[in-house]
Scaffold this motif. Sequence first.
Motif, mmCIF file in Angstrom:
data_model
loop_
_atom_site.group_PDB
_atom_site.id
_atom_site.type_symbol
_atom_site.label_atom_id
_atom_site.label_comp_id
_atom_site.label_asym_id
_atom_site.label_seq_id
_atom_site.Cartn_x
_atom_site.Cartn_y
_atom_site.Cartn_z
ATOM 1 N N LEU A 1 0.823 -1.217 0.000
ATOM 2 C CA LEU A 1 0.000 0.000 0.000
ATOM 3 C C LEU A 1 0.857 1.267 0.000
ATOM 4 C CD1 LEU A 1 -2.835 -0.940 2.540
ATOM 5 C CD2 LEU A 1 -2.911 -1.022 0.038
ATOM 6 N N ILE B 1 -0.096 -6.992 2.322
ATOM 7 C CA ILE B 1 -1.128 -5.953 2.207
ATOM 8 C C ILE B 1 -1.633 -5.757 3.629
ATOM 9 C CG2 ILE B 1 -3.223 -5.180 1.033
ATOM 10 C CD1 ILE B 1 -2.854 -7.457 -0.975
ATOM 11 N N GLY C 1 0.865 4.176 3.276
ATOM 12 C CA GLY C 1 0.009 3.002 3.103
ATOM 13 C C GLY C 1 -0.915 2.778 4.282
#
Length: 343
Positions: free
Chosen positions: A5, A60, A131
């Motif tokens: 991210l 993630i 992120g």
Amino acid sequence: MDNILNYSLEELSNWMKENKESAFRSKQVFSWIYKGVWKFEDMKNLPKTTIEKLNNSFSIEKPKIVHKYESKLDKTTKFLFAFNDGNIIESVVMKYKHGNSICISTQVGCRMGCKFCASTLEGRIRNLTAGEMLAEVLLAQETIGERISNIVLMGSGEPLDNFDNVTKFIELVNADYGLNIGQRHITLSTCGLVPKIYELADKGYSITLAISLHASNDKRRREIMPIAKKYSIDEILKACDYYIEKTKRRITFEYSLVSGINDSVEDAIELSQLLKGRLCHVNLIPVNEIKENTLRRPSKKTIEEFERTLNKYKIEVTVRREMGSDIDAACGQLRRKYLEGRD
């Protein structure tokens, strides 16, 4: 392992090329991520070999929702998110006729020390990455099941104290391959880190800059905002003038009204004289009372008189409508209450 991210399309494309993958795979990956897919295995159009490489290099990082509170008064939703290191931050989604707005955190805690803010009481623990900020938006959007169209960087933390991560977040969330939220729909609130205001102006963004002013002279400002000992109001206003000149954007001045501190008619007149002739708008905020200090909200009559005085001197002004008052939606309140209960 890197949190994907944090990557821009260009950065991920370069990684793909270095790892003997086609650059177009980057757009496929981000297409899934920005649809709310949190596992590479669930990205159906990626080859297994690509998924394996991604899993070996990236995560993630999806925060855990520790608590979700929904206001019975106005549908405001407050989230407490926990990151992998156990740190807790908060985000607030506010529903308006013009769309959903999210107020996100940019740091775990804050070191600015403003007396009226609960998020600064333990100081700054660490910065959030771009992120991690993006994950606040993605997870909130996924949870409410509706698009978020406006972002306010006004939660826990001082955004300009985390400049590189915050500016990267703005670029990621604005990107057409991602959430594609227009910069004019992004507001950044700062207590006035003067060198960083100049640096932000030079970025050429079209975001809205909001300055937490909260006083009409330096003496009074120093009483409630430690940063005022470093940068004077005059220095802040000069930086704001530069920002307006470079971006042609109107600045918002936030002013928390505190009973007996900065809420007199004389304060309003002095504030009017400071801001006269500037491309600006004043957002009056009746202070959120917290148990850790004695700052109290003025009466409705006092608030209305302050607003009337600014109008009289031709200063554009609104009084912020309180959102989520039944769920402690103000900056830092809920996180602090949760941490106290956990100890």
